[in-house]
Design a protein around this motif. Structure first.
Motif, PDB file in Angstrom:
ATOM      1  N   VAL A 151      -3.832  16.879   1.974  1.00  0.00           N
ATOM      2  CA  VAL A 151      -2.644  17.559   2.514  1.00  0.00           C
ATOM      3  C   VAL A 151      -1.739  17.983   1.369  1.00  0.00           C
ATOM      4  CG1 VAL A 151      -0.563  17.211   3.863  1.00  0.00           C
ATOM      5  CG2 VAL A 151      -2.718  16.400   4.736  1.00  0.00           C
TER       6      VAL A 151
ATOM      7  N   GLU B 249      -1.229   9.430  13.508  1.00  0.00           N
ATOM      8  CA  GLU B 249      -0.811   9.955  12.211  1.00  0.00           C
ATOM      9  C   GLU B 249      -1.978  10.629  11.499  1.00  0.00           C
ATOM     10  OE1 GLU B 249       1.137   7.328   9.315  1.00  0.00           O
ATOM     11  OE2 GLU B 249       2.322   9.156   9.043  1.00  0.00           O
TER      12      GLU B 249
ATOM     13  N   LEU C  42       4.880   7.443   4.957  1.00  0.00           N
ATOM     14  CA  LEU C  42       3.929   7.483   6.060  1.00  0.00           C
ATOM     15  C   LEU C  42       4.370   6.484   7.112  1.00  0.00           C
ATOM     16  CD1 LEU C  42       0.351   7.590   4.521  1.00  0.00           C
ATOM     17  CD2 LEU C  42       1.409   9.286   5.948  1.00  0.00           C
ATOM     18  N   VAL C  43       4.124   6.838   8.372  1.00  0.00           N
ATOM     19  CA  VAL C  43       4.461   5.877   9.421  1.00  0.00           C
ATOM     20  C   VAL C  43       3.576   4.634   9.287  1.00  0.00           C
ATOM     21  CG1 VAL C  43       4.566   5.520  11.892  1.00  0.00           C
ATOM     22  CG2 VAL C  43       5.103   7.744  10.962  1.00  0.00           C
ATOM     23  N   MET C  44       2.266   4.881   9.109  1.00  0.00           N
ATOM     24  CA  MET C  44       1.319   3.772   8.999  1.00  0.00           C
ATOM     25  C   MET C  44       0.504   3.955   7.727  1.00  0.00           C
ATOM     26  SD  MET C  44       1.690   2.080  11.927  1.00  0.00           S
ATOM     27  CE  MET C  44       0.218   1.186  12.367  1.00  0.00           C
ATOM     28  N   PRO C  45       0.999   3.448   6.605  1.00  0.00           N
ATOM     29  CA  PRO C  45       0.276   3.665   5.349  1.00  0.00           C
ATOM     30  C   PRO C  45      -0.955   2.783   5.225  1.00  0.00           C
ATOM     31  CG  PRO C  45       2.244   2.378   4.935  1.00  0.00           C
ATOM     32  CD  PRO C  45       2.284   2.735   6.374  1.00  0.00           C
ATOM     33  N   THR C  46      -1.983   3.090   6.024  1.00  0.00           N
ATOM     34  CA  THR C  46      -3.241   2.376   5.859  1.00  0.00           C
ATOM     35  C   THR C  46      -4.077   3.115   4.816  1.00  0.00           C
ATOM     36  OG1 THR C  46      -4.197   3.720   7.584  1.00  0.00           O
ATOM     37  CG2 THR C  46      -3.271   1.607   8.238  1.00  0.00           C
ATOM     38  N   ALA C  47      -5.151   2.461   4.394  1.00  0.00           N
ATOM     39  CA  ALA C  47      -5.985   3.067   3.360  1.00  0.00           C
ATOM     40  C   ALA C  47      -6.475   4.442   3.791  1.00  0.00           C
ATOM     41  CB  ALA C  47      -7.169   2.150   3.068  1.00  0.00           C
ATOM     42  N   GLU C  48      -6.851   4.564   5.064  1.00  0.00           N
ATOM     43  CA  GLU C  48      -7.397   5.846   5.532  1.00  0.00           C
ATOM     44  C   GLU C  48      -6.349   6.933   5.525  1.00  0.00           C
ATOM     45  OE1 GLU C  48      -9.644   5.657   9.277  1.00  0.00           O
ATOM     46  OE2 GLU C  48      -8.696   7.600   9.625  1.00  0.00           O
ATOM     47  N   ASN C  49      -5.154   6.610   6.024  1.00  0.00           N
ATOM     48  CA  ASN C  49      -4.114   7.647   6.072  1.00  0.00           C
ATOM     49  C   ASN C  49      -3.689   8.072   4.687  1.00  0.00           C
ATOM     50  OD1 ASN C  49      -4.300   7.516   8.760  1.00  0.00           O
ATOM     51  ND2 ASN C  49      -2.213   6.807   9.163  1.00  0.00           N
TER      52      ASN C  49
ATOM     53  N   ARG D  14      -6.009  10.478   3.504  1.00  0.00           N
ATOM     54  CA  ARG D  14      -5.805  11.790   4.129  1.00  0.00           C
ATOM     55  C   ARG D  14      -4.628  12.537   3.533  1.00  0.00           C
ATOM     56  NH1 ARG D  14      -8.452  12.806   9.062  1.00  0.00           N
ATOM     57  NH2 ARG D  14      -9.602  11.009   9.799  1.00  0.00           N
ATOM     58  N   MET D  15      -3.688  11.814   2.934  1.00  0.00           N
ATOM     59  CA  MET D  15      -2.533  12.476   2.338  1.00  0.00           C
ATOM     60  C   MET D  15      -2.944  13.362   1.177  1.00  0.00           C
ATOM     61  SD  MET D  15       0.509  12.355   3.356  1.00  0.00           S
ATOM     62  CE  MET D  15       1.925  12.263   2.306  1.00  0.00           C
TER      63      MET D  15
ATOM     64  N   GLU E 268       1.096  -2.659   4.140  1.00  0.00           N
ATOM     65  CA  GLU E 268       0.008  -3.613   3.934  1.00  0.00           C
ATOM     66  C   GLU E 268       0.132  -4.193   2.538  1.00  0.00           C
ATOM     67  OE1 GLU E 268      -3.483  -1.283   4.617  1.00  0.00           O
ATOM     68  OE2 GLU E 268      -3.259  -1.365   6.792  1.00  0.00           O
TER      69      GLU E 268
ATOM     70  N   ARG F  52       0.810  -1.219   0.000  1.00  0.00           N
ATOM     71  CA  ARG F  52       0.000   0.000   0.000  1.00  0.00           C
ATOM     72  C   ARG F  52       0.844   1.270   0.000  1.00  0.00           C
ATOM     73  NH1 ARG F  52      -5.464  -0.200   0.774  1.00  0.00           N
ATOM     74  NH2 ARG F  52      -5.539  -1.788   2.381  1.00  0.00           N
ATOM     75  N   SER F  53       2.066   1.175   0.499  1.00  0.00           N
ATOM     76  CA  SER F  53       2.869   2.404   0.519  1.00  0.00           C
ATOM     77  C   SER F  53       3.218   2.874  -0.880  1.00  0.00           C
ATOM     78  CB  SER F  53       4.151   2.190   1.324  1.00  0.00           C
ATOM     79  OG  SER F  53       4.853   1.096   0.793  1.00  0.00           O
TER      80      SER F  53
END
Lengths: 481, 282
Positions: A402, B239, A388-395, A398-399, B181, A358-359
């Motif tokens: 930004v 985050e 991203l520290v935690m590249p989840t779908a939500e974050n 959010r990018m 992931e 995902r990243s």
């Protein structure tokens, strides 16, 4: 009138014959008579009627007037002439008014809160050329419109009335109320959508919906209302008659359907699977069932009917596939297995998307040339532009805003620099011109550098490349002056 | 629909959270002497594991066994290592090695020669490739991890970037891990069944151990000290909050700049008007 002997005697002043014995006797009945003479009726009437005057007539009810209402404080209220502060004022003018002595002197001015200012939309040159260009509206006319709206506080009827653009394009003038409203709101919507928004999505959408304006719909609506108001009496009568007929027809249909269903139920029993129809149910039942009913007759049409009527009974549910419903259980199942479902109905002729990390889907800066500047802007806030520290779908989602905000900030910085530079050059030029006009009087100032400077200025108007050259030249000439 | 058919399940994405990275320790004197190459200074382990840590474990992550969908992981180390291509076919998917870090004058000289660059610092880039089980029908994925041996320092602080060995030894093991992931899009039904038969343990909701440090969040340096770090859902939320705060801040900055631009534009038009009148007069 009965003149008694005593009366005669008193008139003639003849002394009474037996003063002691007869007069008390006479006096008594007289006194008794006189004493009973009531206040309610005149003496003569009483004399006529005698003592049998009805008791009621003798006594009129005393008029029971309402007591004077005791208005609150019987005390005196002291009013004072007080200066007050109006929070809605920006110039600090102190006016005075009468206020009750009992109120506190420094209370907020209660009418200040009604001084609401409407949101003003100001756009820069850059924004105009990027977003707001229009075939039918020149920039000057749009500026004029915005100035008017600001002046008249968003009251479009007034704006439309005072709208008198001097160089009006004959193709499009006179501007109707809908035209100017349409232009104003579409500009505002574009600005809200394209500027970075500090706040959440919901408030932005609320603002956008408040700025919505559908020109054709407004025109038709106004036309409709106008037509409604200008109906002739015959038309009104006709409409009413039609409405009544419509109601009658509906009622007939309802009754018919009710009868039919009752009949069906009596014929086929309660278990026929037909749900209990509410009286005015029109839904799926009406149009789909009726034609079948009419074609096939009562008894035979039950079977084909049952698949049509989606009801909760078991017989029927097998015929229809269960619509996929997102229950709480399936949502929890998805979260546990890290499953995300997307809309499967889209035609996916696209080749299979291979497995990815995902990243790798972190949005990139576009345009790629601005990457460094965007990264710098983000660095100042403590965000990395590509990690991203935690590249989840939500974050990752959010990018996106930004990055676009950072892009806008970078663009705005660029335009600020440009405008500042233009301003510096223009100021220098102005100073040079002013210096030149002052110098012309003396006459023997060195002409050549200024002539050169003038020539260079003419160049700067034409091409941007000469700008840096011009500025150095102008500082040189300024120093000489 | 027979479940072993090669039919893709439409409209469904399934992902698995993993972490990859390394942990590094300074070798003690005794350990150093025990090695064949006594001038190695650090030992490190690079691994691919599940993101959730097992409770009371001393490694980062690894609570789940990933071998149900990962067939093989290859780690390509620096060429100066023998057999730089290390293949791991069964869990745990990790490689442990020792490394050599030179300091001072040797480092200065070595830095000039590109070949020894990695060696002198000890840190280099490892290429990791994950190959999936056959039922997935997917190609392998490749990504990179920079081997981290020296403790994290805050940029702009007074500490030197590479502390001397004894200071470093006192600071404890160095962790450098990246959460990610692996996303499978519209998997085959058979593969989906395999995946759903092994649901991953979810990340703990709150923080009970140090937070793994990441360069994208320089503020987490303090929180990363003092033990074996662990990934949590709280990190994700934190985050998200940081990103939201950034967005709001940028929007405000934009508005501020916009006001300035409008001001300057007004000034500019004013000056231009004055220029016009000046040129007309003269």
């Amino acid at each position: 009138m009965a003149a008694s002997a005593a009366d005669v005697r008193s008139i003639l002043s003849i002394p009474t014959p037996s003063a002691s014995t007869s007069t008390p006797q006479q006096k008594k009945p007289q006194a008794a008579e006189r004493a009973k003479k009531p206040d309610g009726i005149p003496r003569e009437l009483y004399a006529l009627i005698g003592p049998s005057a009805p008791a009621i007539a003798t006594q009129f009810a005393k008029p029971r007037l309402k007591q004077k209402p005791n208005l609150g404080s019987g005390g005196r209220v002291k009013w004072e002439w007080r200066p007050f502060k109006n929070a809605a004022r920006s110039d600090g003018l102190r006016l005075s008014h009468w206020a009750k002595g009992s109120t506190e002197p420094d209370a907020d001015y209660p009418w200040a809160k009604y001084n609401i200012q409407t949101a003003e939309y100001v756009y820069s040159q850059d924004e105009y050329s990027r977003l707001l260009e229009d075939q039918e509206w020149t920039k000057e006319e749009t500026d004029y419109l915005f100035k008017l709206v600001r002046e008249y506080d968003g009251r479009f009827y007034v704006v439309h009335d005072r709208y008198d653009y001097p160089h009006a394009d004959p193709r499009f003038s006179p501007r109707t109320l809908e035209d100017i409203k349409d232009r104003y709101f579409s500009v505002c919507r574009k600005l809200v959508r394209n500027r970075p928004w500090a706040g959440d999505e919901a408030s932005k959408n609320a603002l956008l919906s408040s700025l919505s304006f559908d020109k054709s719909r407004e025109i038709t609506r106004k036309q409709y209302v106008k037509d409604l108001e200008t109906r002739t009496p015959e038309q009104i009568i006709e409409e009413d008659a039609l409405y009544l007929e419509l109601e009658k027809l509906k009622e007939n249909e309802r009754r018919f359907r009710k009868d039919r269903d009752e009949l069906l139920r009596t014929l086929l029993g309660i278990e026929s699977g037909l749900p209990d129809l509410p009286i005015d149910d029109e839904g799926l039942q009406g149009p789909s069932v009726e034609p079948k009913k009419k074609k096939k007759g009562v008894a035979s049409s039950v079977e084909p009917q049952t698949p049509i009527t989606p009801s909760a009974s078991n017989v029927i549910s097998l015929a229809q596939p269960q619509p996929p419903k997102k229950t709480a259980k399936s949502a929890a199942y998805d979260i546990l297995h890290c499953i995300t479902r997307t809309d499967a109905s889209q035609a996916t002729k696209a080749p299979h998307q291979p497995v990815h990390l995902r990243s790798t889907k972190i949005p990139a800066v576009k345009p790629p040339g601005a990457t460094q500047r965007v990264a710098q802007v983000l660095n100042e806030i403590g965000i990395s532009h590509n990690r991203l520290v935690m590249p989840t779908a939500e974050n990752i989602a959010r990018m996106e805003p930004v990055l676009s905000s950072a892009n806008s900030v970078v663009d705005m910085k660029k335009s600020l620099d440009k405008v500042e530079q233009d301003l510096r050059i223009a100021k220098a030029r102005l100073a040079a011109l002013r210096g030149e006009t002052a110098e012309e009087g003396s006459g023997d100032a060195p002409q050549t550098p200024m002539e050169v400077e003038e020539g260079a200025d003419a160049e700067s108007v034409a091409g941007d490349r000469a700008q840096s050259v011009v500025s150095t030249k102008s500082t040189r000439s300024r120093r000489q002056i | 629909m027979a479940s072993s058919d090669r039919v893709r399940v439409k409209g469904l994405d399934i992902h698995r959270p993993i972490i990859y990275g390394n942990t590094a320790w300074v070798l003690t004197q005794k350990e150093r002497e025990a090695l064949p190459t006594p001038d190695h200074t650090h030992r490190w382990t690079v691994a691919v594991r599940s993101a959730t840590s097992a409770p009371d474990s001393d490694i980062v992550g690894g609570a789940d066994d990933l071998s149900h969908f990962i067939k093989r992981v290859t780690f390509k180390l620096h060429d100066t290592y023998t057999n730089p291509n290390r293949t791991v076919d069964k869990p745990p998917f990790e490689v442990s090695e020792t490394g050599y870090v030179a300091f001072c004058l040797v480092a200065e000289y070595a830095r000039l020669t590109a070949r020894f660059f990695a060696y002198s610092w000890g840190e280099f880039e490892i290429t990791i490739r994950i190959m999936f089980v056959q039922e997935s029908g997917e190609k392998s994925i490749t990504f990179y991890h920079h081997l981290k041996l020296h403790p994290w320092t805050a940029p702009g602080s007074g500490e030197p970037e590479i502390p001397p060995l004894d200071v470093a030894a006192k600071m404890g093991p160095v962790h450098s891990w990246q959460y990610d992931e692996i996303v499978f899009h519209e998997p085959y039904q058979a593969f989906l069944n395999i995946l759903t038969a092994h649901p991953p343990k979810p990340l703990p909701k709150t923080k009970r151990r140090p937070v793994p440090f990441h360069t994208a969040n320089p503020g987490s340096l303090e929180a990363s000290k003092g033990g074996v770090p662990e990934f949590t859902q709280e990190m994700e939320k934190e985050e998200a909050e940081r990103l939201e705060a950034a967005r709001v801040q940028l929007a405000k900055e934009y508005q501020r700049l916009q006001l300035q631009v409008l001001q300057k534009e007004a000034e500019l038009s004013q000056v231009k008007k004055e220029i016009e009148s000046a040129t007309q007069v003269s």
